[in-house]
Design a protein around this motif. Structure first.
Motif, PDB file in Angstrom:
ATOM      1  N   ALA A   1       0.354  -1.002   0.012  1.00 33.26           N
ATOM      2  CA  ALA A   1       0.164  -0.105  -0.015  1.00 33.26           C
ATOM      3  C   ALA A   1       0.819   1.066  -0.319  1.00 33.26           C
ATOM      4  N   TRP A   2       1.656   1.362   0.623  1.00 32.64           N
ATOM      5  CA  TRP A   2       2.850   2.159   0.675  1.00 32.64           C
ATOM      6  C   TRP A   2       3.652   2.546  -0.520  1.00 32.64           C
TER       7      TRP A   2
ATOM      8  N   THR B   1       2.411   1.745  -3.377  1.00 34.66           N
ATOM      9  CA  THR B   1       1.594   2.382  -4.541  1.00 34.66           C
ATOM     10  C   THR B   1       0.903   3.146  -4.574  1.00 34.66           C
ATOM     11  N   GLY B   2       1.315   4.104  -3.582  1.00 35.06           N
ATOM     12  CA  GLY B   2       0.092   5.254  -2.722  1.00 35.06           C
ATOM     13  C   GLY B   2      -0.118   6.162  -3.833  1.00 35.06           C
TER      14      GLY B   2
ATOM     15  N   TRP C   1      -1.043   2.535 -10.518  1.00 41.45           N
ATOM     16  CA  TRP C   1      -0.895   0.956  -9.205  1.00 41.45           C
ATOM     17  C   TRP C   1      -2.175   1.221  -7.859  1.00 41.45           C
ATOM     18  N   ARG C   2      -3.439   1.806  -8.602  1.00 44.13           N
ATOM     19  CA  ARG C   2      -4.298   2.985  -7.860  1.00 44.13           C
ATOM     20  C   ARG C   2      -4.781   1.338  -7.067  1.00 44.13           C
TER      21      ARG C   2
ATOM     22  N   HIS D   1      -2.958  -0.902  -4.683  1.00 41.57           N
ATOM     23  CA  HIS D   1      -3.163  -0.043  -3.571  1.00 41.57           C
ATOM     24  C   HIS D   1      -4.338   0.079  -2.725  1.00 41.57           C
TER      25      HIS D   1
ATOM     26  N   SER E   1      -4.593  -3.794  -1.045  1.00 39.75           N
ATOM     27  CA  SER E   1      -3.501  -3.688  -0.108  1.00 39.75           C
ATOM     28  C   SER E   1      -3.815  -3.971   0.752  1.00 39.75           C
TER      29      SER E   1
END
Length: 226
Positions: free
Chosen positions: A37-38, A40-41, A46-47, A50, A53
């Motif tokens: 998550a971090w 791809t934030g 890559w939302r 994110h 995740s």
């Protein structure tokens, strides 16, 4: 009648079980979900990863909550509260020692070893629910524009705070390993600590670990490609 031969295996070779398989897998998957998550934030490309995740982390946190309510005693929320309470009492003791003519620095350091890691872990667990809630509400476009912007800013600020706690957690593990001359993170890999004595966790919960792994794997297969 045949004599019973004593075991030649040294006592405590395997060590004491202190963490079960399900807890270790949940811990590892939460760490992996947070890392994804971090990473791809900050990119729209890559939302979806994110968001997935974040949902995975939320599901694992709910599982951790269930363990706190109905699981082993060592995973209860009372344990989390005790860790935070120990940290507060240590801070008060440290303040008193700093005002003393001859502070007991070694005593403070030894006590810090036993409270720092637990307090950081407890703080991280308490930081995750508002982080995930802000992310979910923002993903649902909930409320007016100003509220969505506030949720986004809150989500980013909480993510930075969680990352700082993760860094502090890893640093505390490193310092604790150096002070005790053994890998303080080993219980999350093997589930055991060296030495003889009774197991603190009696059930390995292998079946539960398999179910958790399958559930997370199916979730990602179902949602990928998004």
């Amino acid at each position: 009648m045949s004599a019973v031969m004593p075991s030649t295996e040294p006592q405590g070779v395997r060590g004491r079980r202190v963490t079960d398989s399900a807890t270790r897998l949940t811990h590892g998957l939460m760490a992996l979900s947070f890392a994804l998550a971090w990473l791809t934030g900050d990119t729209e490309r890559w939302r979806d990863v994110h968001v997935l995740s974040g949902y995975t982390l939320a599901a694992l946190l709910l599982l951790r909550l269930a363990d706190a309510l109905w699981g082993p005693r060592r995973l209860s929320w009372r344990q989390v509260a005790r860790q935070l309470g120990d940290a507060a009492r240590w801070a008060l003791a440290a303040w008193a020692q700093l005002r003393a003519p001859l502070p007991d620095w070694m005593g403070l350091a030894r006590r810090a070893q036993s409270v720092a890691l637990g307090a950081i872990t407890a703080a991280l667990l308490l930081c995750l629910p508002p982080l995930l809630a802000c992310g979910w509400l923002g993903d649902q476009d909930w409320g007016p524009q100003w509220l969505q912007e506030a949720l986004l800013e809150g989500h980013e600020a909480l993510a930075d705070g969680a990352l700082a706690l993760v860094g502090a957690h890893l640093l505390a593990l490193l310092l604790l390993s150096l002070l005790r001359q053994r890998n303080a993170g080993a219980p999350m890999l093997s589930g055991r600590v060296p030495g003889a004595g009774p197991d603190l966790v009696t059930q390995p919960r292998h079946g539960r670990a398999v179910l958790i792994g399958l559930a997370v794997g199916l979730l990602w297969c179902w949602q990928w490609p998004l």
